[in-house]
Motif scaffolding. Structure first.
Motif, PDB file in Angstrom:
ATOM      1  N   ASP A 154       0.811  -1.257   0.072  1.00  0.00           N
ATOM      2  CA  ASP A 154      -0.006  -0.024  -0.030  1.00  0.00           C
ATOM      3  C   ASP A 154       1.003   1.396   0.177  1.00  0.00           C
ATOM      4  O   ASP A 154       2.074   1.297   0.133  1.00  0.00           O
ATOM      5  N   SER A 155       0.272   2.242  -0.182  1.00  0.00           N
ATOM      6  CA  SER A 155       0.959   3.722  -0.330  1.00  0.00           C
ATOM      7  C   SER A 155       1.301   4.227   0.979  1.00  0.00           C
ATOM      8  O   SER A 155       1.986   5.274   1.013  1.00  0.00           O
ATOM      9  N   ASP A 156       0.870   3.570   2.113  1.00  0.00           N
ATOM     10  CA  ASP A 156       1.291   4.301   3.320  1.00  0.00           C
ATOM     11  C   ASP A 156       2.331   3.115   4.099  1.00  0.00           C
ATOM     12  O   ASP A 156       2.080   2.951   5.332  1.00  0.00           O
ATOM     13  N   MET A 157       3.083   2.766   3.340  1.00  0.00           N
ATOM     14  CA  MET A 157       4.111   1.654   3.757  1.00  0.00           C
ATOM     15  C   MET A 157       5.545   2.277   3.775  1.00  0.00           C
ATOM     16  O   MET A 157       6.077   2.752   2.632  1.00  0.00           O
ATOM     17  N   GLY A 214      -3.077  -7.706   3.753  1.00  0.00           N
ATOM     18  CA  GLY A 214      -2.954  -6.851   2.433  1.00  0.00           C
ATOM     19  C   GLY A 214      -1.939  -5.730   2.567  1.00  0.00           C
ATOM     20  O   GLY A 214      -1.464  -4.965   1.717  1.00  0.00           O
ATOM     21  N   THR A 215      -1.294  -5.422   3.814  1.00  0.00           N
ATOM     22  CA  THR A 215      -0.284  -4.177   3.827  1.00  0.00           C
ATOM     23  C   THR A 215       0.753  -4.612   3.058  1.00  0.00           C
ATOM     24  O   THR A 215       1.622  -3.694   2.690  1.00  0.00           O
ATOM     25  N   GLY A 216       1.038  -5.795   3.064  1.00  0.00           N
ATOM     26  CA  GLY A 216       2.286  -6.116   2.145  1.00  0.00           C
ATOM     27  C   GLY A 216       2.511  -7.772   2.124  1.00  0.00           C
ATOM     28  O   GLY A 216       2.598  -8.429   3.057  1.00  0.00           O
ATOM     29  N   LEU A 269       5.486   0.157  13.681  1.00  0.00           N
ATOM     30  CA  LEU A 269       6.568  -0.260  14.659  1.00  0.00           C
ATOM     31  C   LEU A 269       7.305   1.239  14.711  1.00  0.00           C
ATOM     32  O   LEU A 269       7.439   2.063  13.868  1.00  0.00           O
ATOM     33  N   SER A 270       7.814   1.182  15.930  1.00  0.00           N
ATOM     34  CA  SER A 270       8.523   2.640  16.389  1.00  0.00           C
ATOM     35  C   SER A 270       9.894   2.315  15.758  1.00  0.00           C
ATOM     36  O   SER A 270      10.540   1.380  15.459  1.00  0.00           O
ATOM     37  N   HIS A 283       3.846  -0.431   8.533  1.00  0.00           N
ATOM     38  CA  HIS A 283       2.544   0.336   8.197  1.00  0.00           C
ATOM     39  C   HIS A 283       2.248   1.518   8.908  1.00  0.00           C
ATOM     40  O   HIS A 283       2.924   1.768   9.809  1.00  0.00           O
ATOM     41  N   SER A 284       1.516   2.258   8.234  1.00  0.00           N
ATOM     42  CA  SER A 284       1.040   3.765   8.745  1.00  0.00           C
ATOM     43  C   SER A 284       2.063   4.692   8.941  1.00  0.00           C
ATOM     44  O   SER A 284       2.299   5.156   9.658  1.00  0.00           O
ATOM     45  N   VAL A 285       2.902   4.732   7.586  1.00  0.00           N
ATOM     46  CA  VAL A 285       3.961   5.672   7.442  1.00  0.00           C
ATOM     47  C   VAL A 285       3.404   6.900   6.511  1.00  0.00           C
ATOM     48  O   VAL A 285       3.035   6.655   5.402  1.00  0.00           O
TER      49      VAL A 285
END
Length: 308
Positions: A154-157, A214-216, A269-270, A283-285
């Motif tokens: 995804d595009s936020d990865m 589905g994130t990767g 992940l931090s 995820h969530s980047v």
């Protein structure tokens, strides 16, 4: 007397008919869709010749018209890589169609400039994510079966393409291979207010087959063709990762671990340089965060991280 009884019988039958109709309308749902190959035409195709220069890894990134900043950030960070560990890598973006003429024109110009967009004429929204992913598999099937591996993300990865390449070379499995963050015992969410709601009509069973977030997820290119070919015989689900898992189960291809240690992080992940050197996805980047992560990794290439 007989006439009265007859009227009562007719009234009872009418009442039962009305009740049946009411409850059928309450519970009625459209039958599951079945995908048909080639039902939409390609609007854009990328500039890549897989026959002349077969890529080792193709990265397919699902995106939307409004995520230009995310695409640009990827193009300037992990998506800019064209060769990793001596292996050819290509990053492409998957988009559908927009109702906005301005967005369509802007995306067309972006595609001409960067030559890295795959686009078809279906509505670009969350509920068509399965169509978007299958579009990417269709492109691999028709235009790039020479690739060794494919990744859908995804595009936020954040994607560590170098470490992924290392692990794939070490794994050395080039057929019927599928990996990612494995979900082996997930169940359908039946709460209608949930974004991930799936009715019993769509999916009557209590457990999904094994699938990858589905994130990767990553697979050998033959799997792209196999899933694409079998997809029209599998009832449609808007949950793209589950749908792909259903296709895999029908093909008797089971997700397997890429490494003995966790490398895919769909929950985020931090950040630390040493940690992110040894992961595949996070995820969530946001675009801004991606730039900062990438710069930190680029500036600390000589840093020695402790081996664990």
């Amino acid at each position: 007397m007989a006439f009265v009884k007859m009227r009562l019988v007719y009234a009872f039958i009418l009442m039962m008919g009305v009740l049946c109709f009411y409850f059928s309308m309450e519970t009625f749902e459209e039958p599951p869709l079945v995908l048909k190959k080639g039902h939409k035409k390609f609007l854009q195709l990328p500039d890549i010749d897989c026959k002349q220069k077969p890529p080792f890894l193709v990265l397919l990134v699902t995106s939307s018209h409004k995520q230009l900043a995310a695409r640009m950030a990827i193009r300037k960070t992990w998506g800019r890589e064209s060769e990793v560990r001596g292996q050819r890598v290509k990053t492409l973006f998957l988009l559908g169609a927009s109702d906005s003429t301005d967005e369509m024109n802007s995306t067309a110009q972006e595609g001409k400039q960067h030559r890295d967009i795959i686009q078809k004429d279906f509505k670009d929204d969350y509920y068509n994510l399965t169509l978007k992913t299958l579009m990417g598999l269709e492109w691999v099937h028709h235009f790039c079966p020479q690739a060794a591996f494919v990744m859908k993300t995804d595009s936020d990865m954040f994607v560590n393409v170098g470490y992924l390449t290392d692990l794939l070379l070490k794994k050395n499995k080039t057929s019927r291979f599928f990996t990612g963050y494995i979900k082996s015992n997930d169940h359908p969410i039946r709460k209608k207010s949930s974004k991930w709601f799936v009715s019993k009509f769509e999916y009557p069973w209590d457990r999904y087959p094994p699938f990858c977030s589905g994130t990767g997820y990553v697979f050998s290119s033959d799997v792209a063709s196999k899933v694409y070919n079998i997809s029209e015989s599998v009832p449609f689900l808007k949950l793209e990762d589950v749908f792909v898992g259903l296709c895999l189960a029908k093909l008797k291809i089971w997700p397997e671990e890429l490494h003995t240690k966790p490398t895919f992080f769909p929950g985020g992940l931090s950040f630390s340089v040493c940690r992110f050197r040894k992961i595949v996805t996070c995820h969530s980047v946001t675009p801004q965060t991606l730039f900062s992560y990438w710069q930190a990794l680029e500036n600390s290439q000589k840093l020695n991280c402790p081996s664990v």
